[in-house]
Design an enzyme around this catalytic site. Structure first.
Site: not given
Ligand code: ARG
Length: 465
Positions: A162, A289, A296
């Site tokens: 979970h 960044k 991705e």
């Protein structure tokens, strides 16, 4: 005889008017099926050789065909071959050029054959070769995973259910879970190849041919395991394409799951791994960044492959036997599936050796989530408590830990004894992350020694493939 208005086409004598210019473009597939040119030539060479062996072509005609096709292969490789939409597809472009080059013998090549069995053969040959390339990349990724798993067979990290810290595991064990997924993918690719490697050639348009063809000979020349058993099925079956897309979708689903974990782990919030700079990009506006673009993109690309699977299923679902032009639509999804798999597996195989786990962060994170709570319950059971009672007692201990912001291993013996008098100071061995993972020694367990054995077995299996 009426004059043929469309003399450039191979199949046009029946028509009184030329094909509408837009329809010609609309129905053509040459722009995309020319990638099967080498398979088309391979199939034609085998067909011609067989026709010669049964006396349909003379040795001289076979010789001319072989030389003509060889020249065409060279022209295609050099980029000098003139592809024409007028010739509709790869098959007719090559045949028309062959006839230009060698004359009448070129016109005999299509004896006992149709584009319907020809195209079905070409796609199978093409996919067979693509699957082999995909397996090479898959194998590279498997080896990279084994190497990383070996280096980290005793690196401790939290295991999750979970997405909540559940129990400590070793990073090597986690990587070996990925390995297992890929191992099944490899088996699925091999299995799909078994049904793919059957030869349609000889089915002709749909009903076979009246020539005494030797289908075993053609199948052997092309490396197929056998000729297909039913001519109607041969020209209409695209199950192999659907199976390949299904296997491809599963592979991409796996890569997407790996991607998701890499993306999470490389975030500042998890901070479990450092992604290699060479596989990340920056932001055009935010100077700080470092984005995990490769995983991705792979995660994103999994959607298009599943889309191709659905396209192919829909393409086939209402087709009556036997061949229908609909089938021309099978190629683009298939080619894109193969390309996507090749690229994504390659990117992962290249990237994997450069992923750097941040061991201390992984360890501390495992320490924070009461990951050894189950170990404490198991300890109490070994001391004679029923598991449900032990579960309850440990729940109370976790509450104490939560309220005082300490892990179970940081509670004192006296504090722990409040929950059961059977607890003695051997409990601290059980509460340590190292003790927890080391105790899971059974087959499939996360103990470092067990993981090392699993890696060893996996290496031996890979070598024997
Ligand atoms: N370009 C066609 C395809 O991709 C080749 C077969 C055409 N056959 C036909 N009877 N029109 O399926």
């Amino acid at each position: 005889m009426t004059t043929n208005v469309n003399t450039e086409k191979l199949s046009s004598a029946r028509f009184a008017t030329a094909t509408d210019a837009f329809v010609e473009v609309f129905t053509a597939s040459v722009d995309f099926d020319q990638r099967m040119a080498s398979e088309d030539i391979q199939g034609s060479l085998a067909h011609a050789q067989m026709l010669c062996s049964i006396g349909v072509l003379t040795a001289d005609e076979l010789d001319a065909i072989q030389r003509g096709l060889q020249q065409i292969a060279t022209e295609i490789a050099n980029g000098t071959f003139q592809w024409s939409v007028k010739q509709e597809d790869v098959h007719m472009n090559i045949e028309a050029r062959l006839t230009d080059l060698i004359g009448i013998a070129g016109k005999k090549l299509h004896t006992g054959r149709s584009r319907n069995d020809q195209v079905a053969t070409d796609i199978r040959l093409y996919l067979r070769a693509e699957i082999n390339l995909i397996i090479v990349q898959l194998h590279r990724l498997q080896v990279a995973l084994l190497d990383l798993a070996e280096a980290h067979s005793d690196t401790i990290m939290p295991g999750f259910t979970h997405l909540q810290v559940a129990q400590p595991v070793t990073f090597g064990h986690h990587l070996m879970a990925w390995f297992e997924m890929l191992k099944r993918d490899h088996e699925r690719l091999q299995d799909c190849t078994k049904r793919l490697n059957v030869m349609p050639l000889g089915a002709a348009a749909l009903a076979g041919t009246s020539y005494p063809i030797d289908r075993h000979m053609t199948a052997a020349l092309l490396g197929f395991s056998r000729p297909s058993a039913n001519s109607l099925d041969s020209v209409s079956d695209r199950d192999f394409a659907i199976e390949f897309a299904a296997v491809g979708s599963i592979i991409m689903m796996h890569l997407s799951r790996f991607s998701e974990e890499l993306i999470l782990w490389s975030s500042a919030q998890f901070n479990f791994i450092e992604m290699p700079d060479a596989f990340c990009t920056g932001s055009s506006i935010m100077p700080q960044k470092k984005n995990p673009d490769v995983p991705e993109l792979v995660r994103g690309k999994s959607g298009r492959v599943t889309g191709h699977l659905v396209s192919l299923l829909m393409l086939m679902k209402s087709q009556p036997l036997a061949y229908n032009k609909d089938n021309q639509e099978d190629k683009e999804p298939l080619f894109d599936t193969a390309d996507t798999l090749n690229m994504c597996l390659r990117a992962f195989a290249d990237m994997m050796p450069h992923i750097q786990p941040k061991k201390a962060n992984m360890y501390n994170s495992a320490k924070q989530g009461f990951a050894t709570a189950t170990d404490l319950a198991d300890y109490l059971v070994r001391k004679g408590m029923a598991f449900r009672d032990a579960h309850e007692a440990v729940g109370l201990a976790v509450r104490l830990g939560l309220s005082s912001q300490r892990d179970l291993s940081e509670l004192s013996l006296a504090e722990l004894q409040q929950f059961s008098s059977t607890i003695s100071d051997d409990v601290f061995k059980v509460l340590s992350l190292e003790g927890s993972v080391a105790s899971r020694q059974h087959i499939g367990g996360t103990a470092p020694d067990t993981v090392r054995k699993a890696i060893q077995t996996a290496r031996e299996q890979l070598l024997s493939e």
